[in-house]
Design a protein around this motif. Structure first.
Motif, PDB file in Angstrom:
ATOM      1  N   TYR A 151     -11.125  -4.584  -4.479  1.00  0.00           N
ATOM      2  CA  TYR A 151     -11.859  -4.040  -3.346  1.00  0.00           C
ATOM      3  C   TYR A 151     -12.673  -5.080  -2.597  1.00  0.00           C
ATOM      4  CZ  TYR A 151     -10.641   0.571  -5.245  1.00  0.00           C
ATOM      5  OH  TYR A 151      -9.964   1.672  -5.696  1.00  0.00           O
ATOM      6  N   ALA A 188     -14.946   4.092  -1.513  1.00  0.00           N
ATOM      7  CA  ALA A 188     -14.108   2.931  -1.206  1.00  0.00           C
ATOM      8  C   ALA A 188     -12.908   3.353  -0.361  1.00  0.00           C
ATOM      9  CB  ALA A 188     -13.660   2.233  -2.484  1.00  0.00           C
ATOM     10  N   ILE A 189     -12.285   4.451  -0.730  1.00  0.00           N
ATOM     11  CA  ILE A 189     -11.126   4.945   0.026  1.00  0.00           C
ATOM     12  C   ILE A 189     -11.538   5.305   1.446  1.00  0.00           C
ATOM     13  CG2 ILE A 189      -9.477   6.855   0.208  1.00  0.00           C
ATOM     14  CD1 ILE A 189      -9.390   6.812  -2.928  1.00  0.00           C
ATOM     15  N   LYS A 245     -18.351   4.959  -5.816  1.00  0.00           N
ATOM     16  CA  LYS A 245     -17.313   5.918  -6.202  1.00  0.00           C
ATOM     17  C   LYS A 245     -16.014   5.575  -5.474  1.00  0.00           C
ATOM     18  CE  LYS A 245     -20.428   9.351  -7.577  1.00  0.00           C
ATOM     19  NZ  LYS A 245     -20.604  10.591  -8.106  1.00  0.00           N
ATOM     20  N   ARG A 246     -14.919   5.833  -6.139  1.00  0.00           N
ATOM     21  CA  ARG A 246     -13.601   5.545  -5.575  1.00  0.00           C
ATOM     22  C   ARG A 246     -13.438   6.197  -4.199  1.00  0.00           C
ATOM     23  NH1 ARG A 246      -9.527   3.425  -8.014  1.00  0.00           N
ATOM     24  NH2 ARG A 246     -10.340   3.966 -10.056  1.00  0.00           N
ATOM     25  N   GLU A 247     -13.927   7.427  -4.042  1.00  0.00           N
ATOM     26  CA  GLU A 247     -13.770   8.108  -2.746  1.00  0.00           C
ATOM     27  C   GLU A 247     -14.540   7.396  -1.632  1.00  0.00           C
ATOM     28  OE1 GLU A 247     -16.394  10.737  -5.458  1.00  0.00           O
ATOM     29  OE2 GLU A 247     -14.438   9.817  -5.635  1.00  0.00           O
ATOM     30  N   GLU A 303      -6.761  -2.517  -6.385  1.00  0.00           N
ATOM     31  CA  GLU A 303      -8.174  -2.319  -6.693  1.00  0.00           C
ATOM     32  C   GLU A 303      -8.983  -3.618  -6.671  1.00  0.00           C
ATOM     33  OE1 GLU A 303      -8.294   0.043 -10.275  1.00  0.00           O
ATOM     34  OE2 GLU A 303      -7.742   1.851  -9.146  1.00  0.00           O
TER      35      GLU A 303
END
Length: 162
Positions: free
Chosen positions: A30, A127-128, A123-125, A28
């Motif tokens: 990022y 970044a993914i 949001k994490r999604e 994480e």
């Protein structure tokens, strides 16, 4: 990803850049992950551009001594690769969208730290999704130049420089 110092005093990344980006992403980190994958994409585009120019007869030193700040920017490299039909218009758009998404993610991560408003959230999604797209783009560029592993080819290999 660690940095080491070469015999000539130059700082070098210690390891494979994509692996370092993946490790940073899993942990994480990022900002580091996106910085590494963006730099790898830019390098692969630069390498494709330079190889294309050398294949047209431009001397290697000329293809490597252009002022980076004025020429070797992400947007310019995308434009030049599309103009030379090395990437398609659709692929060109994907590179632009990734660049914008990466900028949004990194900048909002910093901004949200100081201005935690809803419009600054990442949001994490996101970044993914962004990191996955970055990896796909790295692979697309690698496929255009498969002999280019990322561990020394290009400038140092073709001209003895570095």
């Amino acid at each position: 990803m660690k940095v080491k110092e070469a015999v000539n005093g130059a700082l070098l990344l210690d390891g494979e850049v994509l692996e370092g980006a993946e490790e940073a992403f899993k942990e994480e980190r990022y900002v580091e992950a996106f910085a590494l994958i963006q730099a790898l994409i830019d390098w692969r585009m630069l390498n494709l551009y330079q190889i294309n120019e050398m294949n047209k007869g431009v001397p290697p030193l000329e293809t490597h001594q252009v002022d980076w700040a004025e020429f070797y920017t992400h947007k310019r490299l995308v434009r030049e690769l599309e103009k030379r039909e090395i990437i398609s218009p659709k692929e060109s758009e994907r590179f632009r969208e990734f660049y914008d998404l990466r900028n949004m993610i990194v900048h909002r991560l910093v901004i949200y730290r100081y201005q935690p408003y809803a419009h600054n959230r990442v949001k994490r999604e996101d970044a993914i999704r962004g990191f996955r797209e970055g990896k796909v783009l790295v692979e697309l560029l690698r496929e255009r130049n498969p002999e280019s592993s990322g561990s020394g080819e290009g400038w140092a290999m073709t001209t003895g420089g570095g």
